[in-house]
Design an enzyme around this catalytic site. Structure first.
Site, mmCIF file in Angstrom:
data_model
loop_
_atom_site.group_PDB
_atom_site.id
_atom_site.type_symbol
_atom_site.label_atom_id
_atom_site.label_comp_id
_atom_site.label_asym_id
_atom_site.label_seq_id
_atom_site.Cartn_x
_atom_site.Cartn_y
_atom_site.Cartn_z
ATOM 1 N N HIS A 1 7.630 -9.578 -0.201
ATOM 2 C CA HIS A 1 7.540 -8.945 1.115
ATOM 3 C C HIS A 1 7.716 -9.996 2.217
ATOM 4 O O HIS A 1 7.436 -11.186 1.996
ATOM 5 C CB HIS A 1 6.165 -8.291 1.301
ATOM 6 C CG HIS A 1 5.964 -7.024 0.529
ATOM 7 N ND1 HIS A 1 4.812 -6.748 -0.173
ATOM 8 C CD2 HIS A 1 6.757 -5.933 0.370
ATOM 9 C CE1 HIS A 1 4.913 -5.550 -0.739
ATOM 10 N NE2 HIS A 1 6.072 -5.038 -0.435
ATOM 11 N N CYS B 1 -2.137 -7.530 2.331
ATOM 12 C CA CYS B 1 -1.859 -6.275 1.599
ATOM 13 C C CYS B 1 -3.107 -5.423 1.432
ATOM 14 O O CYS B 1 -3.022 -4.215 1.226
ATOM 15 C CB CYS B 1 -1.313 -6.560 0.213
ATOM 16 S SG CYS B 1 -0.032 -7.786 0.147
HETATM 17 N N1 GLY Z 1 1.315 -5.239 -7.082
HETATM 18 C C1 GLY Z 1 1.652 -5.031 -5.727
HETATM 19 C C2 GLY Z 1 3.002 -4.507 -5.605
HETATM 20 O O1 GLY Z 1 3.844 -4.973 -6.332
HETATM 21 O O2 GLY Z 1 3.304 -3.614 -4.859
#
Ligand code: GLY
Length: 254
Positions: free
Chosen positions: A162, A249
């Protein structure tokens, strides 16, 4: 700029089946619960009210609540995760955000976005094009943002999961930068806090009301952020790292 609220979701027992590319072994659920509690306490100590959602066993990655919504000062935008196993996470989030927002927007297929790919800098939103976020999703998002007098721009990702795996905006023009983003000319205008590759996990840290929460165990990153003048709170999130999950996250902050 001040955050007043945060939303988190307790980890589920099914987290051991979560998506990951890390070779760090399976997360320990009891340790993850303990670490999650410490994370919530850290958020609270920054002055935000934390809404704690129940664990959702149907979705192993649902504790990574940041990916399923973008909460702006003007509207909530429900995303459409690029990972098929995560797409259903949005249904519950649509209900949750109704308690906070009257304006609720949605990203629709074939557009995909995970909000770990979105970094807010004032009224501007950087949007990473990644394996989880596609151009169609990013363009839908920009269109929505512009309705609210906000703007967005695209950043092509090469390696990381990300956008915020390697970037964190700490307000006051201060930007934590790591890995592939060090050479990205789009981020030269910031006061850069450069994180060495061996501590790249700590590049995913979060600013909340002039404090910065960082993962425990990254002394070089810690010193650099201290040197930039921030109060730091360290939280051990090693069980979430095993699932490619970072500090950001684990919460929505707004
Ligand atoms: N384990 C977090 C994701 O890959 O979205």
């Amino acid at each position: 700029m001040k955050f007043t609220n945060a939303i988190v979701r307790k980890p589920s027992k099914s987290m051991v089946q979560g998506l990951t590319s890390a070779n760090l072994g399976s997360p320990n659920y009891q340790n993850a619960l303990r670490q999650h509690k410490s994370y919530v306490a850290a958020l609270q100590s920054c002055g935000v009210k934390v809404k704690i959602l129940d664990a959702d066993e149907n979705y192993p990655d649902s504790t990574f609540v940041e990916d399923v919504a973008l909460l702006t000062p003007h509207c909530a935008i429900i995303t459409n995760p690029g990972a098929p196993s995560r797409r259903g996470e949005i249904e519950n989030m649509k209900h949750v955000v109704k308690d906070f927002y009257s304006e609720i927007e949605e990203i629709k297929s074939p557009g995909f976005i995970e909000a770990g790919d979105i970094m807010m800098v004032g009224k501007h939103y950087y949007i990473g094009l990644s394996a989880r976020t596609n151009r169609e999703g990013a363009q839908q998002l920009i269109h929505i943002l512009e309705k609210y007098d906000l703007t967005g721009s695209l950043v092509k990702l090469e390696k990381v999961l990300h956008l915020k795996t390697g970037l964190a905006y700490l307000e006051n023009n201060n930007l934590v930068v790591c890995g592939e983003f060090l050479s990205n000319t789009g981020f030269q205008k910031f006061n850069r806090i450069e994180i060495p590759e061996e501590e790249s996990y700590a590049a995913n840290c979060i600013w909340i009301n002039d404090k910065v929460i960082i993962p425990a165990g990254y002394p070089l990153a810690k010193q650099k952020i201290l040197d930039a003048g921030y109060d730091i709170i360290e939280v051990d999130v090693s069980e979430f790292r095993k699932l490619d999950g970072g500090l950001s996250c684990l919460s929505l902050r707004f």
